[in-house]
Design a protein around this motif. Structure first.
Motif, short mmCIF file in Angstrom:
data_model
loop_
_atom_site.label_atom_id
_atom_site.label_comp_id
_atom_site.label_asym_id
_atom_site.label_seq_id
_atom_site.Cartn_x
_atom_site.Cartn_y
_atom_site.Cartn_z
N GLU A 1 -1.97 7.30 0.17
CA GLU A 1 -2.24 7.31 -1.27
C GLU A 1 -3.23 8.39 -1.67
O GLU A 1 -3.12 8.96 -2.75
CB GLU A 1 -2.76 5.94 -1.72
CG GLU A 1 -1.66 5.15 -2.39
CD GLU A 1 -1.80 3.67 -2.15
OE1 GLU A 1 -2.95 3.18 -2.17
OE2 GLU A 1 -0.76 3.01 -1.93
N THR B 1 -4.02 14.72 -0.30
CA THR B 1 -3.62 15.73 -1.30
C THR B 1 -4.06 17.12 -0.86
O THR B 1 -4.78 17.28 0.13
CB THR B 1 -4.24 15.37 -2.68
OG1 THR B 1 -3.66 16.20 -3.67
CG2 THR B 1 -5.74 15.54 -2.69
N VAL C 1 3.45 16.14 -2.83
CA VAL C 1 3.57 16.65 -4.19
C VAL C 1 3.33 18.16 -4.20
O VAL C 1 3.95 18.90 -4.95
CB VAL C 1 2.57 15.93 -5.13
CG1 VAL C 1 2.55 16.55 -6.51
CG2 VAL C 1 2.90 14.43 -5.20
N GLU D 1 5.38 21.22 -5.95
CA GLU D 1 4.78 22.23 -6.84
C GLU D 1 5.04 23.64 -6.32
O GLU D 1 5.32 24.55 -7.10
CB GLU D 1 3.26 21.99 -6.95
CG GLU D 1 2.93 20.72 -7.74
CD GLU D 1 1.50 20.25 -7.55
OE1 GLU D 1 1.10 19.32 -8.27
OE2 GLU D 1 0.77 20.79 -6.68
N GLN E 1 2.23 11.51 2.27
CA GLN E 1 1.99 10.90 0.96
C GLN E 1 2.94 9.74 0.71
O GLN E 1 4.08 9.71 1.20
CB GLN E 1 2.12 11.94 -0.16
CG GLN E 1 0.82 12.73 -0.33
CD GLN E 1 0.85 13.70 -1.49
OE1 GLN E 1 1.91 14.21 -1.85
NE2 GLN E 1 -0.30 13.97 -2.07
N LYS F 1 5.46 7.04 -1.10
CA LYS F 1 6.68 7.21 -1.90
C LYS F 1 6.37 7.11 -3.39
O LYS F 1 6.92 7.85 -4.20
CB LYS F 1 7.71 6.15 -1.50
CG LYS F 1 9.06 6.41 -2.12
CD LYS F 1 10.13 5.51 -1.54
CE LYS F 1 11.49 5.93 -2.07
NZ LYS F 1 12.56 5.09 -1.54
N SER F 2 5.44 6.20 -3.73
CA SER F 2 5.13 6.00 -5.15
C SER F 2 4.57 7.28 -5.78
O SER F 2 4.80 7.56 -6.95
CB SER F 2 4.16 4.84 -5.33
OG SER F 2 2.98 5.09 -4.62
N LYS F 3 3.87 8.09 -5.00
CA LYS F 3 3.39 9.38 -5.50
C LYS F 3 4.52 10.38 -5.60
O LYS F 3 4.63 11.13 -6.57
CB LYS F 3 2.35 9.94 -4.54
CG LYS F 3 0.95 9.54 -4.84
CD LYS F 3 0.00 10.45 -4.11
CE LYS F 3 -1.29 10.57 -4.86
NZ LYS F 3 -2.25 11.40 -4.17
N VAL G 1 7.77 10.02 -5.95
CA VAL G 1 8.81 9.83 -6.97
C VAL G 1 8.37 10.36 -8.34
O VAL G 1 9.21 10.66 -9.18
CB VAL G 1 9.25 8.34 -7.11
CG1 VAL G 1 9.95 7.86 -5.84
CG2 VAL G 1 8.09 7.44 -7.46
N GLU G 2 7.06 10.52 -8.53
CA GLU G 2 6.59 11.09 -9.79
C GLU G 2 7.06 12.53 -9.99
O GLU G 2 7.05 13.04 -11.10
CB GLU G 2 5.05 11.05 -9.86
CG GLU G 2 4.52 9.63 -10.02
CD GLU G 2 3.01 9.56 -9.88
OE1 GLU G 2 2.34 10.62 -9.88
OE2 GLU G 2 2.48 8.44 -9.76
N CYS G 3 7.47 13.18 -8.91
CA CYS G 3 7.94 14.56 -9.00
C CYS G 3 9.35 14.64 -9.59
O CYS G 3 9.82 15.72 -9.93
CB CYS G 3 7.94 15.23 -7.62
SG CYS G 3 6.32 15.33 -6.89
N LYS G 4 10.05 13.50 -9.66
CA LYS G 4 11.40 13.44 -10.25
C LYS G 4 12.41 14.31 -9.51
O LYS G 4 13.27 14.94 -10.12
CB LYS G 4 11.36 13.86 -11.74
CG LYS G 4 10.35 13.10 -12.58
CD LYS G 4 11.01 11.93 -13.30
CE LYS G 4 10.13 11.29 -14.33
NZ LYS G 4 9.02 10.49 -13.78
#
Ligand code: MG
Length: 223
Positions: A46, A49, A169, A173, A190, A192-194, A196-199
């Motif tokens: 979580e 980064t 992520v 980027e 990282q 999965k919940s983070k 998936v925010e990348c779509k």
């Protein structure tokens, strides 16, 4: 995405090379030596980064009190000593071989130091599968964007012909900045919940990703 990919750019750490538990263990050693509580793998995934400086702070290391350069060096020295404890992800070599045999080219774009990257790729006898192996020239795992741009120039492919596979992520980027498409794997650094925010498509592991790759005419499309 109905694109036909002719080149796969792989991230190394956490995507092909499974150093997640090793990284956590080294970090927890650092925390314990500084009288802080160790963290779980769930928490690690979580807070992880880029730049890594930010997750050191989230892990509890007070960077006003401790020098990031010293902590980063301490982390890296231990990681370096223990790096061969880590292994490739399940079936990683099999899939590199399969993609290579299909005529789709592959490279690595890594935040790892270049000489360490080469040594490890050679250690696992994987260099034969790659066109380019690109790492950074220092140890502090910063951004891969500039390296990625250089790589894209060398590849000289049309838009929609390059797919970047990563576990963070930051990989997404980087892909966006350099003009590559991206898929992410959630078995790395990282959660999965983070991701998936990348779509973009997020797969549990390499096996699931490969099950969604369709090979035609020396290219890969995503089912
Ligand atoms: Mg990675």
């Amino acid at each position: 995405m109905n694109n036909h990919y002719k080149h796969i750019i792989w991230d190394w750490n956490g995507t092909l090379f499974n150093d997640v538990e090793l990284c956590l263990d080294v970090l927890n050693g650092l925390l314990l030596r500084n009288e802080l509580n160790p963290i779980t793998i769930t928490k690690y995934r979580e807070i992880f980064t880029f730049p890594v400086k930010d997750y050191y702070a989230k892990a509890g290391l007070d960077l006003e009190k401790y020098s990031f350069e010293i902590l980063g060096k301490e982390w890296m020295d231990e990681y370096q000593n223990r790096r061969l404890e880590a292994r490739l992800f399940h079936n990683a070599e099999k899939y590199l071989q399969k993609i290579f045999s299909s005529g789709v080219e592959q490279s690595i774009l890594s935040a790892y130091k270049q000489d360490t990257l080469l040594e490890l790729v050679n250690h696992f006898q994987l260099s034969k599968y790659f066109t380019y192996l690109n790492g950074l020239d220092h140890i502090y795992a910063t951004s891969k964007v500039d390296l990625g741009k250089e790589l894209m120039e060398k590849l000289n492919h049309e838009k929609g012909e390059v797919l970047l596979v990563g576990d963070t992520v930051h990989d997404f980027e980087v892909a966006r900045e350099i003009g590559a498409d991206c898929v992410l794997i959630a078995s790395g650094h990282q959660s999965k919940s983070k991701l998936v925010e990348c779509k973009v498509k997020v797969y549990e592991n390499l096996d699931e990703m490969m099950n969604n790759f369709k090979f035609t005419n020396q290219s890969i499309s995503i089912i």
